[in-house]
Design an enzyme around this catalytic site. Structure first.
Site, PDB file in Angstrom:
ATOM      1  N   LYS A 148     -10.590   5.681 -18.635  1.00 50.91           N
ATOM      2  CA  LYS A 148     -10.946   6.180 -19.894  1.00 50.91           C
ATOM      3  C   LYS A 148      -9.804   6.003 -20.916  1.00 50.91           C
ATOM      4  O   LYS A 148      -9.284   5.253 -21.261  1.00 50.91           O
ATOM      5  CB  LYS A 148     -11.671   7.634 -20.017  1.00 50.91           C
ATOM      6  N   ARG A 168       0.830  -1.132   0.014  1.00 49.01           N
ATOM      7  CA  ARG A 168       0.082   0.061  -0.040  1.00 49.01           C
ATOM      8  C   ARG A 168       0.738   1.231   0.004  1.00 49.01           C
ATOM      9  O   ARG A 168       1.321   1.335   1.136  1.00 49.01           O
ATOM     10  CB  ARG A 168      -1.001  -0.166   1.265  1.00 49.01           C
ATOM     11  N   TYR A 202     -18.266  16.160 -14.933  1.00 43.77           N
ATOM     12  CA  TYR A 202     -18.671  14.682 -14.461  1.00 43.77           C
ATOM     13  C   TYR A 202     -19.521  14.757 -13.102  1.00 43.77           C
ATOM     14  O   TYR A 202     -18.992  15.195 -12.088  1.00 43.77           O
ATOM     15  CB  TYR A 202     -17.238  13.888 -14.135  1.00 43.77           C
ATOM     16  N   ASP A 209      -9.660  18.511 -14.293  1.00 41.60           N
ATOM     17  CA  ASP A 209     -10.087  17.064 -14.889  1.00 41.60           C
ATOM     18  C   ASP A 209      -9.795  17.066 -16.287  1.00 41.60           C
ATOM     19  O   ASP A 209     -10.548  17.846 -17.041  1.00 41.60           O
ATOM     20  CB  ASP A 209     -11.491  16.764 -14.562  1.00 41.60           C
TER      21      ASP A 209
HETATM   22  C1  LIG Z   1     -15.356   8.618 -15.739  1.00 45.07           C
HETATM   23  C2  LIG Z   1     -14.926  10.027 -15.250  1.00 45.07           C
HETATM   24  C3  LIG Z   1     -14.776  10.186 -14.118  1.00 45.07           C
HETATM   25  C4  LIG Z   1     -14.646   9.183 -12.743  1.00 45.07           C
HETATM   26  O1  LIG Z   1     -13.848   8.126 -13.214  1.00 45.07           O
HETATM   27  P1  LIG Z   1     -14.020   6.718 -12.549  1.00 45.07           P
HETATM   28  O2  LIG Z   1     -12.827   6.085 -12.981  1.00 45.07           O
HETATM   29  O3  LIG Z   1     -15.038   5.987 -13.458  1.00 45.07           O
HETATM   30  O4  LIG Z   1     -14.126   6.710 -11.188  1.00 45.07           O
HETATM   31  C5  LIG Z   1     -14.166  11.571 -13.549  1.00 45.07           C
HETATM   32  N1  LIG Z   1     -14.265  12.298 -14.555  1.00 45.07           N
HETATM   33  C6  LIG Z   1     -14.587  12.423 -15.735  1.00 45.07           C
HETATM   34  C7  LIG Z   1     -14.330  13.519 -16.895  1.00 45.07           C
HETATM   35  C8  LIG Z   1     -14.940  10.963 -16.293  1.00 45.07           C
HETATM   36  O5  LIG Z   1     -15.155  10.893 -17.679  1.00 45.07           O
END
Ligand SMILES: *Cc1c(COP(=O)(O)O)cnc(C)c1O
Length: 384
Positions: A203, A53, A105, A178
């Site tokens: 993603k 961890r 998001y 983000d």
């Molecule tokens: C999917 C997404 C998230 C969250 O990510 P996870 O891996 O599903 O927890 C945050 N920001 C954006 C822009 C996303 O598309």
């Protein structure tokens, strides 16, 4: 040997910084599944590590690569994108003021409302991309973090990163971005003034719809960064070794995947911009998109592979189109090699304001003409 500083990020990614296993000469790193590490003959930790961890070898190479691609001082992997996006908020103290956009998001917005506020953060939501509102909302000395997402889900609203960083910094706050949708291929927010960059690595960074992971990159290795590290460690927000390995493998092809998908996205957006069954196409690469001019300045090599289409008619018509596709899969998420189409209003919780006739498209790496033909035949069904 060419110094890696002179190499294009696409080269750094393809070679995953060029690391080769010293013992075996393997060009791909091994996966160590061990959770604990034996102490050395002097009863010292080996290389300062003892337990998986926070000290797993599996994170070293993907974190170093991501820091290099984003031009940051350091990077950390997380167990999910949402854990990465909320990590900076959790490094704040109760009573701190934060600003977030109203288009983003939805999971992060829900976190701010349900957890952040409960935990004592003062949260103000402002119209996404609106710098005047941002300026009016910051409280110098009290606002600690301004959060933006650009382009933002699902209208692909663009925020001027440089201008947002100036507003945040003048108020004594940090700017967090983000950058999941832009990816380091199109935008490197730290070079534009951001302090923290977050990704849902689920993603584009991984790109194959088979890993749940997140990542945070920092402009500086400072006290705030160490608080984020401590938060990750104490809350156990780490991915497993296999996920980290898959993510590194995915990042090797990041540039070819994203360039191909973004090229197709622009072609799809241009092809359907004036289609009789479509009210409007939302894509920052189209000159009529409100964020086009800023996107042209802060994105390179294309405008990303996410776009939305507002169908003439209502929710039922939009769902009919999603169901009629053969190549586009009717599924949520984004950033994989396969194209997806989604009626966002069905997937999001009530009250997000997403138009009922909006279809969100994640463009994959299939042949561009096949994607256009699939959407043409699906929209053709509306005329019957
Ligand atoms: C999917 C997404 C998230 C969250 O990510 P996870 O891996 O599903 O927890 C945050 N920001 C954006 C822009 C996303 O598309």
């Amino acid at each position: 040997m060419t110094d890696s500083k002179d190499q294009h990020p696409a080269t750094l990614a393809a070679r995953a910084l060029g690391e080769v296993d010293e013992v075996t000469g393997a060009v791909i790193p091994p996966i160590h599944m061990a959770t604990t590490l034996q102490r050395d003959e002097n009863y010292e930790k080996r290389g300062g590590r003892q337990y998986i961890r926070d000290e797993g070898h599996a994170f070293d190479q993907p974190e170093a690569l991501l820091a290099a691609l984003e031009g940051g001082a350091d990077a950390m992997l997380f167990s999910a994108g949402i854990a990465a996006c909320t990590a900076a908020f959790q490094a704040l103290a109760p009573g701190d003021h934060v600003i977030a956009p109203d288009v983003m998001y939805h999971g992060v917005a829900r976190w701010l409302e349900e957890v952040g506020r409960h935990w004592g953060l003062e949260v103000d939501f402002i119209p996404a991309g609106d710098l005047k509102s941002m300026k009016a909302a910051v409280r110098p000395g009290h606002t600690r973090l301004v959060w933006i997402e650009t382009p933002a889900n699902p209208t692909w609203t663009v925020t001027d990163i440089t201008a947002a960083a100036d507003i945040a910094h003048e108020a004594g706050a940090l700017l967090g971005v983000d950058s999941t949708v832009a990816t380091p291929v199109h935008t490197t927010p730290i070079a534009l003034g951001a302090d923290i960059v977050a990704h849902s690595a689920t993603k584009y960074l991984n790109g194959h719809s088979d890993v749940l992971a997140g990542a945070v990159v920092t402009a500086r290795d400072d006290e705030f960064w160490q608080r984020i590290r401590r938060h990750r460690y104490l809350n156990g927000l780490l991915p497993g070794a296999f996920e980290a390995w898959l993510l590194l493998r995915g990042m090797r092809t990041l540039f070819v995947r994203v360039r191909q998908a973004s090229g197709s996205a622009l072609a799809v957006a241009e092809h359907f911009a004036d289609h009789p069954c479509i009210e409007r196409v939302l894509y920052p690469g189209l000159p009529d998109h409100p964020g086009h001019e800023i996107a042209s300045r802060q994105m390179r090599d294309g405008f990303g592979a996410m776009l939305s289409m507002c169908i003439r008619g209502g929710a039922a018509d939009a769902i009919r189109v999603a169901k009629a596709c053969n190549i586009f899969l009717p599924a949520t998420s984004l950033g994989g090699v396969e194209s997806l189409i989604e009626h966002r209003h069905t997937s999001e919780p009530p009250g997000t304001g997403t138009p009922e006739n909006l279809l969100r498209l994640s463009i994959g790496i299939e042949q561009t003409a096949d994607l256009i033909a699939d959407l043409e035949q699906a929209l053709g069904g509306l005329e019957d």
